[in-house]
Design a protein around this motif. Structure first.
Motif, PDB file in Angstrom:
ATOM      1  N   LEU A  61       2.434  -6.400  -0.793  1.00 11.47           N
ATOM      2  CA  LEU A  61       3.884  -6.470  -0.579  1.00 11.47           C
ATOM      3  C   LEU A  61       4.283  -7.755   0.131  1.00 11.47           C
ATOM      4  O   LEU A  61       5.396  -8.222   0.007  1.00 11.47           O
ATOM      5  CB  LEU A  61       4.360  -5.272   0.255  1.00 11.47           C
ATOM      6  CG  LEU A  61       3.930  -3.880  -0.231  1.00 11.47           C
ATOM      7  CD1 LEU A  61       4.596  -2.808   0.605  1.00 11.47           C
ATOM      8  CD2 LEU A  61       4.251  -3.675  -1.695  1.00 11.47           C
ATOM      9  N   SER A  62       3.375  -8.270   0.941  1.00 14.47           N
ATOM     10  CA  SER A  62       3.611  -9.544   1.630  1.00 14.47           C
ATOM     11  C   SER A  62       2.243 -10.130   1.948  1.00 14.47           C
ATOM     12  O   SER A  62       1.217  -9.544   1.601  1.00 14.47           O
ATOM     13  CB  SER A  62       4.418  -9.321   2.919  1.00 14.47           C
ATOM     14  OG  SER A  62       3.604  -8.728   3.917  1.00 14.47           O
ATOM     15  N   ASN A  63       2.218 -11.267   2.624  1.00 14.01           N
ATOM     16  CA  ASN A  63       0.933 -11.904   2.938  1.00 14.01           C
ATOM     17  C   ASN A  63       0.078 -11.058   3.877  1.00 14.01           C
ATOM     18  O   ASN A  63      -1.108 -11.309   4.016  1.00 14.01           O
ATOM     19  CB  ASN A  63       1.174 -13.277   3.575  1.00 14.01           C
ATOM     20  CG  ASN A  63       1.849 -14.228   2.603  1.00 14.01           C
ATOM     21  OD1 ASN A  63       2.088 -13.882   1.449  1.00 14.01           O
ATOM     22  ND2 ASN A  63       2.166 -15.411   3.058  1.00 14.01           N
ATOM     23  N   ARG A  64       0.689 -10.086   4.540  1.00 15.85           N
ATOM     24  CA  ARG A  64      -0.104  -9.293   5.488  1.00 15.85           C
ATOM     25  C   ARG A  64       0.004  -7.777   5.298  1.00 15.85           C
ATOM     26  O   ARG A  64      -0.623  -7.016   6.034  1.00 15.85           O
ATOM     27  CB  ARG A  64       0.290  -9.670   6.918  1.00 15.85           C
ATOM     28  CG  ARG A  64       1.735  -9.387   7.258  1.00 15.85           C
ATOM     29  CD  ARG A  64       2.020  -9.788   8.701  1.00 15.85           C
ATOM     30  NE  ARG A  64       3.434  -9.638   8.989  1.00 15.85           N
ATOM     31  CZ  ARG A  64       4.183 -10.557   9.569  1.00 15.85           C
ATOM     32  NH1 ARG A  64       3.647 -11.702   9.923  1.00 15.85           N
ATOM     33  NH2 ARG A  64       5.455 -10.339   9.809  1.00 15.85           N
ATOM     34  N   THR A  65       0.802  -7.330   4.347  1.00 10.67           N
ATOM     35  CA  THR A  65       0.964  -5.890   4.123  1.00 10.67           C
ATOM     36  C   THR A  65       0.599  -5.533   2.691  1.00 10.67           C
ATOM     37  O   THR A  65       1.036  -6.195   1.753  1.00 10.67           O
ATOM     38  CB  THR A  65       2.426  -5.457   4.398  1.00 10.67           C
ATOM     39  OG1 THR A  65       2.791  -5.856   5.718  1.00 10.67           O
ATOM     40  CG2 THR A  65       2.582  -3.948   4.280  1.00 10.67           C
ATOM     41  N   CYS A  66      -0.211  -4.481   2.543  1.00  9.91           N
ATOM     42  CA  CYS A  66      -0.610  -4.075   1.191  1.00  9.91           C
ATOM     43  C   CYS A  66      -0.636  -2.556   1.078  1.00  9.91           C
ATOM     44  O   CYS A  66      -0.586  -1.836   2.074  1.00  9.91           O
ATOM     45  CB  CYS A  66      -1.977  -4.654   0.838  1.00  9.91           C
ATOM     46  SG  CYS A  66      -3.296  -3.998   1.868  1.00  9.91           S
ATOM     47  N   ILE A  67      -0.682  -2.104  -0.161  1.00 11.60           N
ATOM     48  CA  ILE A  67      -0.702  -0.671  -0.478  1.00 11.60           C
ATOM     49  C   ILE A  67      -2.038  -0.325  -1.114  1.00 11.60           C
ATOM     50  O   ILE A  67      -2.514  -1.019  -2.006  1.00 11.60           O
ATOM     51  CB  ILE A  67       0.415  -0.313  -1.490  1.00 11.60           C
ATOM     52  CG1 ILE A  67       1.808  -0.599  -0.914  1.00 11.60           C
ATOM     53  CG2 ILE A  67       0.302   1.151  -1.948  1.00 11.60           C
ATOM     54  CD1 ILE A  67       2.304   0.359   0.119  1.00 11.60           C
TER      55      ILE A  67
ATOM     56  N   SER B 176      -8.174  -7.712   7.339  1.00 10.31           N
ATOM     57  CA  SER B 176      -7.273  -7.842   8.485  1.00 10.31           C
ATOM     58  C   SER B 176      -5.828  -7.570   8.068  1.00 10.31           C
ATOM     59  O   SER B 176      -4.897  -7.782   8.835  1.00 10.31           O
ATOM     60  CB  SER B 176      -7.376  -9.250   9.075  1.00 10.31           C
ATOM     61  OG  SER B 176      -6.903 -10.198   8.141  1.00 10.31           O
ATOM     62  N   LEU B 177      -5.653  -7.103   6.823  1.00 14.87           N
ATOM     63  CA  LEU B 177      -4.310  -6.790   6.347  1.00 14.87           C
ATOM     64  C   LEU B 177      -3.821  -5.461   6.933  1.00 14.87           C
ATOM     65  O   LEU B 177      -4.606  -4.595   7.301  1.00 14.87           O
ATOM     66  CB  LEU B 177      -4.300  -6.666   4.818  1.00 14.87           C
ATOM     67  CG  LEU B 177      -4.484  -7.954   4.013  1.00 14.87           C
ATOM     68  CD1 LEU B 177      -4.642  -7.606   2.542  1.00 14.87           C
ATOM     69  CD2 LEU B 177      -3.315  -8.893   4.206  1.00 14.87           C
ATOM     70  N   ARG B 178      -2.507  -5.318   6.979  1.00 11.19           N
ATOM     71  CA  ARG B 178      -1.909  -4.038   7.365  1.00 11.19           C
ATOM     72  C   ARG B 178      -1.880  -3.177   6.096  1.00 11.19           C
ATOM     73  O   ARG B 178      -1.085  -3.413   5.191  1.00 11.19           O
ATOM     74  CB  ARG B 178      -0.491  -4.303   7.900  1.00 11.19           C
ATOM     75  CG  ARG B 178       0.257  -3.066   8.317  1.00 11.19           C
ATOM     76  CD  ARG B 178       1.539  -3.420   9.039  1.00 11.19           C
ATOM     77  NE  ARG B 178       2.356  -4.388   8.306  1.00 11.19           N
ATOM     78  CZ  ARG B 178       3.576  -4.754   8.696  1.00 11.19           C
ATOM     79  NH1 ARG B 178       4.089  -4.287   9.806  1.00 11.19           N
ATOM     80  NH2 ARG B 178       4.276  -5.620   8.001  1.00 11.19           N
ATOM     81  N   GLY B 179      -2.766  -2.219   6.016  1.00 14.90           N
ATOM     82  CA  GLY B 179      -2.880  -1.385   4.815  1.00 14.90           C
ATOM     83  C   GLY B 179      -2.124  -0.086   4.972  1.00 14.90           C
ATOM     84  O   GLY B 179      -2.275   0.616   5.964  1.00 14.90           O
ATOM     85  N   ILE B 180      -1.275   0.233   3.987  1.00 15.40           N
ATOM     86  CA  ILE B 180      -0.549   1.505   3.968  1.00 15.40           C
ATOM     87  C   ILE B 180      -1.122   2.324   2.814  1.00 15.40           C
ATOM     88  O   ILE B 180      -1.217   1.839   1.682  1.00 15.40           O
ATOM     89  CB  ILE B 180       0.959   1.267   3.754  1.00 15.40           C
ATOM     90  CG1 ILE B 180       1.529   0.456   4.934  1.00 15.40           C
ATOM     91  CG2 ILE B 180       1.700   2.585   3.601  1.00 15.40           C
ATOM     92  CD1 ILE B 180       2.938  -0.057   4.709  1.00 15.40           C
ATOM     93  N   VAL B 181      -1.525   3.551   3.112  1.00 16.96           N
ATOM     94  CA  VAL B 181      -2.124   4.412   2.091  1.00 16.96           C
ATOM     95  C   VAL B 181      -1.060   5.373   1.565  1.00 16.96           C
ATOM     96  O   VAL B 181      -0.469   6.141   2.322  1.00 16.96           O
ATOM     97  CB  VAL B 181      -3.316   5.208   2.662  1.00 16.96           C
ATOM     98  CG1 VAL B 181      -3.934   6.088   1.574  1.00 16.96           C
ATOM     99  CG2 VAL B 181      -4.364   4.260   3.239  1.00 16.96           C
ATOM    100  N   ILE B 182      -0.803   5.303   0.257  1.00 22.34           N
ATOM    101  CA  ILE B 182       0.099   6.257  -0.398  1.00 22.34           C
ATOM    102  C   ILE B 182      -0.775   7.197  -1.216  1.00 22.34           C
ATOM    103  O   ILE B 182      -1.597   6.755  -2.010  1.00 22.34           O
ATOM    104  CB  ILE B 182       1.116   5.537  -1.314  1.00 22.34           C
ATOM    105  CG1 ILE B 182       2.036   4.639  -0.476  1.00 22.34           C
ATOM    106  CG2 ILE B 182       1.939   6.548  -2.103  1.00 22.34           C
ATOM    107  CD1 ILE B 182       3.052   3.855  -1.302  1.00 22.34           C
TER     108      ILE B 182
ATOM    109  N   GLY C 159      -7.251   5.081  11.425  1.00 22.83           N
ATOM    110  CA  GLY C 159      -6.078   4.596  12.150  1.00 22.83           C
ATOM    111  C   GLY C 159      -5.056   3.895  11.269  1.00 22.83           C
ATOM    112  O   GLY C 159      -4.351   2.985  11.704  1.00 22.83           O
ATOM    113  N   MET C 160      -4.954   4.335  10.005  1.00 20.13           N
ATOM    114  CA  MET C 160      -4.009   3.710   9.067  1.00 20.13           C
ATOM    115  C   MET C 160      -2.813   4.628   8.832  1.00 20.13           C
ATOM    116  O   MET C 160      -2.850   5.814   9.155  1.00 20.13           O
ATOM    117  CB  MET C 160      -4.716   3.413   7.737  1.00 20.13           C
ATOM    118  CG  MET C 160      -5.807   2.359   7.857  1.00 20.13           C
ATOM    119  SD  MET C 160      -6.846   2.269   6.379  1.00 20.13           S
ATOM    120  CE  MET C 160      -5.718   1.519   5.201  1.00 20.13           C
ATOM    121  N   VAL C 161      -1.766   4.072   8.253  1.00 20.66           N
ATOM    122  CA  VAL C 161      -0.561   4.844   7.937  1.00 20.66           C
ATOM    123  C   VAL C 161      -0.768   5.551   6.597  1.00 20.66           C
ATOM    124  O   VAL C 161      -1.195   4.941   5.620  1.00 20.66           O
ATOM    125  CB  VAL C 161       0.673   3.909   7.858  1.00 20.66           C
ATOM    126  CG1 VAL C 161       1.902   4.676   7.389  1.00 20.66           C
ATOM    127  CG2 VAL C 161       0.931   3.277   9.217  1.00 20.66           C
TER     128      VAL C 161
END
Length: 209
Positions: free
Chosen positions: A48-54, A80-86, A109-111
């Motif tokens: 989604l951005s340089n530091r956020t992914c799904i 080191s990315l901010r990973g969001i798990v759907i 510790g992920m969303v």
């Protein structure tokens, strides 16, 4: 390993893993966001951005076995990315959901954000993209976790996400975001911390969810 900044996502775009080309989630994203498919994204499904992914866990992934768990652990250890798990939580996959929740939220510790189908997953991705765009435009270089909690209160996507929790309306969602500042901190809040904001009954609902 995928590190923050190593994948350059054009402003307002989403980079999707080639394996999702032609899927329902990709079709629903087309026209709503600028979607580019690329090979070689490895463990990540959408940037989604340089530091956020799904990382998108489908109903089929859940039913097929533990491969998705290994993928999540590898991502957490190497990125080191901010990973969001759907995760696609349906009648068929519901029996596996608690195990996924325990792994993603407590151990890694992920969303974790549950959806009923790929259509809902695409809506959530669209909301998260708009959040990332606003975050990037606000401050392209700052650490996303160090912003003032109040700065995020105006984010409609964040507010709507919190309102998906059973028993939480708009007022309680605002109170929770004012107190915790981010989805990540809310996910990791103790039941006592939640009780101070919304009372015992709703705190229990949030904690269970």
């Amino acid at each position: 390993p995928v590190t923050a900044g190593s994948i350059v996502v054009p402003y307002g775009h989403v980079i999707g893993n080639e394996k999702w080309r032609g899927s329902e989630v990709a079709q629903r994203l087309q026209g709503k966001v600028r979607l580019i498919f690329e090979d070689g994204l490895g463990l990540v499904d959408f940037h989604l951005s340089n530091r956020t992914c799904i990382l998108l866990i489908s109903e089929a992934d859940l039913v097929a076995g533990d491969e998705f768990k290994r993928r999540l652990v590898r991502f957490r250890n190497a990125s080191s990315l901010r990973g969001i798990v759907i995760v696609e939580k349906t009648q068929i996959s519901d029996q596996y959901y608690l195990g996924v929740q325990k792994l993603v939220v407590l151990e890694l510790g992920m969303v974790l954000l549950p959806v009923a189908n790929q259509g809902e997953a695409s809506q959530l991705i669209i909301q998260l993209v708009s959040f990332c765009v606003r975050e990037q435009s606000r401050d392209r270089g700052a650490n996303p976790f160090l912003g003032k909690p109040r700065a995020q209160l105006a984010e409609p996507a964040l507010l709507r996400t919190v309102q998906h929790i059973p028993g939480v309306g708009k007022t309680k969602a605002l109170l929770l975001l004012q107190q915790f500042g981010s989805i990540h901190r809310l996910c990791n809040a103790s039941i006592n911390e939640l009780e101070e904001v919304v009372g015992q009954t709703v705190a229990q609902q949030i904690y269970t969810f």
